[in-house]
Scaffold this active site. Structure first.
Site, short mmCIF file in Angstrom:
data_model
loop_
_atom_site.label_atom_id
_atom_site.label_comp_id
_atom_site.label_asym_id
_atom_site.label_seq_id
_atom_site.Cartn_x
_atom_site.Cartn_y
_atom_site.Cartn_z
N HIS A 38 -15.06 -2.96 -42.66
CA HIS A 38 -15.52 -4.33 -42.37
C HIS A 38 -16.50 -4.33 -41.19
O HIS A 38 -17.59 -4.91 -41.26
CB HIS A 38 -14.30 -5.20 -42.06
CG HIS A 38 -14.63 -6.62 -41.72
ND1 HIS A 38 -14.41 -7.67 -42.59
CD2 HIS A 38 -15.15 -7.18 -40.59
CE1 HIS A 38 -14.79 -8.80 -42.02
NE2 HIS A 38 -15.23 -8.53 -40.80
N GLU A 39 -16.12 -3.66 -40.10
CA GLU A 39 -16.98 -3.64 -38.92
C GLU A 39 -18.22 -2.77 -39.14
O GLU A 39 -19.31 -3.09 -38.64
CB GLU A 39 -16.19 -3.13 -37.71
CG GLU A 39 -15.01 -4.00 -37.32
CD GLU A 39 -15.41 -5.45 -37.07
OE1 GLU A 39 -16.51 -5.68 -36.53
OE2 GLU A 39 -14.62 -6.35 -37.41
N HIS A 42 -20.82 -4.87 -40.74
CA HIS A 42 -21.55 -5.67 -39.76
C HIS A 42 -22.64 -4.83 -39.08
O HIS A 42 -23.80 -5.24 -38.98
CB HIS A 42 -20.60 -6.20 -38.67
CG HIS A 42 -19.68 -7.29 -39.12
ND1 HIS A 42 -20.11 -8.37 -39.85
CD2 HIS A 42 -18.35 -7.48 -38.90
CE1 HIS A 42 -19.08 -9.17 -40.08
NE2 HIS A 42 -18.02 -8.65 -39.52
#
Length: 234
Positions: A38-39, A42
């Site tokens: 998820h990170e 980003h």
């Protein structure tokens, strides 16, 4: 239907010791693999959109130790949702700061949806191939699973559910969640600055609403929609 089985997985095996171990195994997978993905999404989106310095900040990595937030990991274990360390994106590196920040924010929940779709594909493969080690017998479209098959099915169901829940939770349009940055694309700067100024209070407000169950309806409807995306090929 696969989606009906996944809806029921929260109560299925809930008092079974092995079921609890499977839930913990899925949580560990989420903490050490899915939250970093998820990170990384980003960071990867920020890098592609112009913030090349993100690489030097050490966040363009799938190493879980770079991304894990201890308190967020604890919440994942206790409540089924959590977070990692926020990626320090520099909007001044973007040609269109508000738009690109929104796109970077959306990359995280999108990564969870794609991870959920991967789990759905594995579940479909299990249903279609029906290896003898996992399926005892089949009547029509219904599979009667072996004990091992039930645990594999339970693992994948929890995995898909948690990815769907994380995607929906992060898309709530309230700071500091990802959905707020998507919302900010359409708001004037003075309102955006107001939200950023008081985002610590909104964080407490979100947890209070979650504790009271006030967001159950919204999160449940969103999760149902994402589950259908994860299983669109069934």
């Amino acid at each position: 239907m696969l989606i009906d089985l996944i809806r029921d997985i929260r109560t299925y095996g809930s008092v079974d010791f092995t079921g609890v171990l499977i839930q913990l195994a899925v949580m560990a997978l989420m903490i050490f693999l899915i939250l970093p993905v998820h990170e990384f999404a980003h960071a990867g989106a920020a890098y592609l959109l112009g913030d090349k310095d993100i690489k030097h900040r050490g966040r363009l990595s799938l190493n879980p130790l770079v991304h894990i937030d201890p308190f967020g990991a604890l919440c994942m274990l206790l409540f089924g949702f959590g977070w990692a360390k926020p990626v320090p994106v520099n909007p001044n590196r973007f040609k269109y700061p508000k738009l690109y920040m929104g796109l970077c924010a959306f990359a995280g929940p999108l990564a969870n949806i794609l991870c959920g779709m991967f789990g759905g594909a594995l579940m479909l493969l299990l249903a279609k191939t029906a290896p003898s080690a996992l399926v005892e017998y089949k009547i029509g479209d219904y599979l009667y699973l072996t004990e091992i098959g039930e645990y594999v099915w339970m693992f994948l169901s929890y995995y898909i559910l948690i990815n769907a829940s994380l995607a929906v939770f992060n898309l709530l349009p309230v700071p500091p969640l990802d959905g707020s940055k998507i919302l900010f694309i359409f708001l004037p700067d003075r309102i955006v600055n107001f939200f950023y100024r008081y985002q610590h209070f909104t964080s407490i407000f979100i947890f209070a609403l979650l504790y009271m169950g006030a967001l159950d309806g919204i999160l449940g409807a969103g999760r149902e929609f994402v589950l259908k995306l994860c299983l669109f090929f069934q």
